[in-house]
Design a protein around this motif. Structure first.
Motif, PDB file in Angstrom:
ATOM      1  N   THR A 217      -3.261  10.949   1.585  1.00  0.00           N
ATOM      2  CA  THR A 217      -4.483  10.261   1.145  1.00  0.00           C
ATOM      3  C   THR A 217      -4.406   9.886  -0.327  1.00  0.00           C
ATOM      4  N   PHE A 218      -3.855  10.780  -1.151  1.00  0.00           N
ATOM      5  CA  PHE A 218      -3.759  10.473  -2.575  1.00  0.00           C
ATOM      6  C   PHE A 218      -2.750   9.356  -2.821  1.00  0.00           C
ATOM      7  N   SER A 219      -1.644   9.361  -2.078  1.00  0.00           N
ATOM      8  CA  SER A 219      -0.670   8.281  -2.244  1.00  0.00           C
ATOM      9  C   SER A 219      -1.264   6.942  -1.839  1.00  0.00           C
ATOM     10  N   ARG A 220      -2.085   6.941  -0.784  1.00  0.00           N
ATOM     11  CA  ARG A 220      -2.717   5.688  -0.365  1.00  0.00           C
ATOM     12  C   ARG A 220      -3.726   5.221  -1.407  1.00  0.00           C
ATOM     13  N   LEU A 221      -4.434   6.166  -2.011  1.00  0.00           N
ATOM     14  CA  LEU A 221      -5.372   5.789  -3.078  1.00  0.00           C
ATOM     15  C   LEU A 221      -4.620   5.156  -4.240  1.00  0.00           C
ATOM     16  N   ILE A 222      -3.506   5.747  -4.634  1.00  0.00           N
ATOM     17  CA  ILE A 222      -2.727   5.207  -5.749  1.00  0.00           C
ATOM     18  C   ILE A 222      -2.125   3.859  -5.367  1.00  0.00           C
ATOM     19  N   GLY A 223      -1.699   3.730  -4.105  1.00  0.00           N
ATOM     20  CA  GLY A 223      -1.193   2.438  -3.644  1.00  0.00           C
ATOM     21  C   GLY A 223      -2.244   1.350  -3.770  1.00  0.00           C
ATOM     22  N   ASN A 224      -3.488   1.675  -3.423  1.00  0.00           N
ATOM     23  CA  ASN A 224      -4.573   0.704  -3.572  1.00  0.00           C
ATOM     24  C   ASN A 224      -4.828   0.378  -5.035  1.00  0.00           C
ATOM     25  N   LEU A 225      -4.733   1.384  -5.896  1.00  0.00           N
ATOM     26  CA  LEU A 225      -4.906   1.145  -7.339  1.00  0.00           C
ATOM     27  C   LEU A 225      -3.842   0.179  -7.852  1.00  0.00           C
ATOM     28  N   ILE A 226      -2.606   0.375  -7.425  1.00  0.00           N
ATOM     29  CA  ILE A 226      -1.509  -0.472  -7.899  1.00  0.00           C
ATOM     30  C   ILE A 226      -1.661  -1.904  -7.394  1.00  0.00           C
ATOM     31  N   THR A 227      -1.954  -2.062  -6.106  1.00  0.00           N
ATOM     32  CA  THR A 227      -2.080  -3.423  -5.567  1.00  0.00           C
ATOM     33  C   THR A 227      -3.229  -4.170  -6.217  1.00  0.00           C
ATOM     34  N   SER A 228      -4.279  -3.454  -6.593  1.00  0.00           N
ATOM     35  CA  SER A 228      -5.407  -4.101  -7.261  1.00  0.00           C
ATOM     36  C   SER A 228      -5.059  -4.451  -8.712  1.00  0.00           C
TER      37      SER A 228
END
Length: 461
Positions: A217-228
């Protein structure tokens, strides 16, 4: 423990959740790792394979609800959904779709000491709002809605941090992830994923599956932060060749480009290519090398997730767990998966564009590549396209590649394509198929073709 929030099948009290979150964000891992209860997992049920009509009706209802909520991407996903296969018959198929790969070499990479990646509280708030809730649980029992307590909880307990304090601590924790500075004991858990076997359309063959992972879940959150955060940079880098990353309505743009060019010029043909198991076969070394060269600030986080093999956990309908090693390509389900694949695949598209860019038009939607121009020129392009992806460990599937044209090709050209096992599909034949299906006769040879949805990028994988 924060990473195992379920106890006896129930979510612990809010106070316990917030306390665990505070322990983790403060780096008090020992308190969390002692006496950790096992995550409780309810085995999924294999979807019953029904008729195409029943499947379409079921998915249509889901898609309609998403359309009303203005969530068009999820509506498209619902239309293509055919449930999951949790039977043991899926295991050898999943193993075959996850080939072994070589060890990653990192000594030559740029960015190994780059720790400049950071995020603001506002960026984090936006990412939390966009974080999809009601997703499947990850390998440690977490679902994305567990993290929603940071934003949506109003209860307070004496001695526990406020939401603002938790946000600040969460940013510090994210920084430890993006700099690959987390305890070794947690690194394997962070990159481990739950694995699901989605049944491909039309749904009448449960052995035709697409592996999808639910990562940390944390990796997916960071992935969303990066793509944004990197949205504009990604778009500027990939366009105009690749329209599957950071490009709004990219699929539609590819479709209309093909449609417009072919409607205005009878001599133009379209070569649609298909790559075998593209996401799970592309070289991770190639992905990481391109990240190091183009986006060194992302390198440490990518290495955390992809420098070594990760474990994918598939649980069958009896609750038995099977472990599959992921060693090649990005994991399908990773928010950065499309970006990582496209970053390596861009080297192929640019090589072709550099050589033939003056005489052909190249468009891609992630792993679906389309080339438009004279059929004779497309023969040269196809031969190059067969060779260059091999450098990335990708192989073309000739029998699923198609060349579309307005008229029958010259015999010598047609024979060559057939020798290459590429399908030929004159548009007049496709018009006739569409007319028979709809009962509508096209009077204009150049009328936009609804049947083209069969080869619009993103409709297959």
């Amino acid at each position: 423990m924060l990473f195992r929030p379920m106890e006896d099948g129930k979510r612990p009290p809010l106070k316990t959740q917030r306390a665990r979150l505070a322990f983790y964000l403060n780096g008090q891992f020992s308190e969390l790792l002692q006496g950790t209860p096992p995550a409780v997992f309810t085995p999924p049920t294999s979807s019953k394979v029904t008729s195409d009509a029943e499947m379409l009706q079921r998915n249509g209802k889901k898609a309609l609800s998403y359309i009303k909520a203005n969530e068009l991407s999820r509506a498209i996903q619902a239309i293509e959904s055919n449930g999951i296969n949790c039977k043991e018959e899926a295991i050898p198929i999943l193993l075959n779709k996850h080939p072994t790969g070589p060890e990653i070499i990192t000594s030559h990479l740029k960015g190994l000491n780059n720790t400049s990646l950071s995020f603001t509280t506002d960026e984090l708030q936006i990412a939390l709002r966009k974080l999809s809730r009601n997703t499947g649980q990850d390998a440690l029992g977490w679902r994305t809605n567990h993290i929603s307590i940071l934003k949506y909880t109003t209860e307070r307990a004496t001695g526990y941090p406020s939401d603002d304090q938790l946000m600040e601590q969460l940013l510090k924790t994210i920084s430890s992830f993006t700099t690959n500075n987390i305890p070794d004991q947690l690194q394997e858990d962070v990159k481990s994923c739950m694995l699901y076997a989605l049944i491909k359309p039309p749904g009448n063959d449960s052995t035709q599956i697409r592996p999808i992972t639910v990562g940390s879940t944390f990796s997916r959150l960071i992935g969303n932060l990066i793509t944004s955060k990197f949205h504009d940079e990604f778009r500027n880098y990939f366009e105009p060749l690749q329209l599957g990353v950071a490009c709004k309505n990219g699929c539609e743009k590819v479709y209309h480009t093909i449609s417009l060019l072919m409607e205005n010029d009878n001599s133009i043909a379209c070569l649609s290519t298909d790559i075998i198991n593209a996401f799970n076969c592309i070289s991770r070394q190639a992905m990481i090398d391109e990240v190091s060269d183009k986006y060194p600030e992302l390198l440490l986080f990518i290495l955390l997730n992809y420098a070594t093999p990760s474990s994918l956990y598939f649980r069958d309908e009896n609750g038995k767990e099977h472990t599959i090693s992921s060693q090649m390509g990005p994991r399908q389900g990773d928010p950065l998966g499309g970006f990582l694949f496209a970053l390596a695949f861009q080297t192929v598209l640019r090589a072709i564009d550099n050589k033939y860019g003056d005489v052909i038009t190249t468009k891609a939607y992630v792993d679906n590549a389309y080339f438009l121009r004279n059929p004779k020129v497309l023969l040269e392009v196809y031969r190059l396209f067969q060779v260059r992806p091999e450098e990335l460990n990708l192989r073309i599937k000739p029998e699923e590649s198609v060349i579309f044209s307005h008229t029958e090709l010259l015999p010598e050209v047609s024979n060559t394509w057939q020798q290459l096992s590429v399908k030929l599909a004159p548009l007049q034949r496709v018009y006739q198929s569409w007319d028979a299906l709809t009962g509508v006769t096209h009077t204009s040879q150049h009328k936009p073709l609804p049947k083209w949805s069969n080869f619009v990028p993103g409709s297959t994988s």
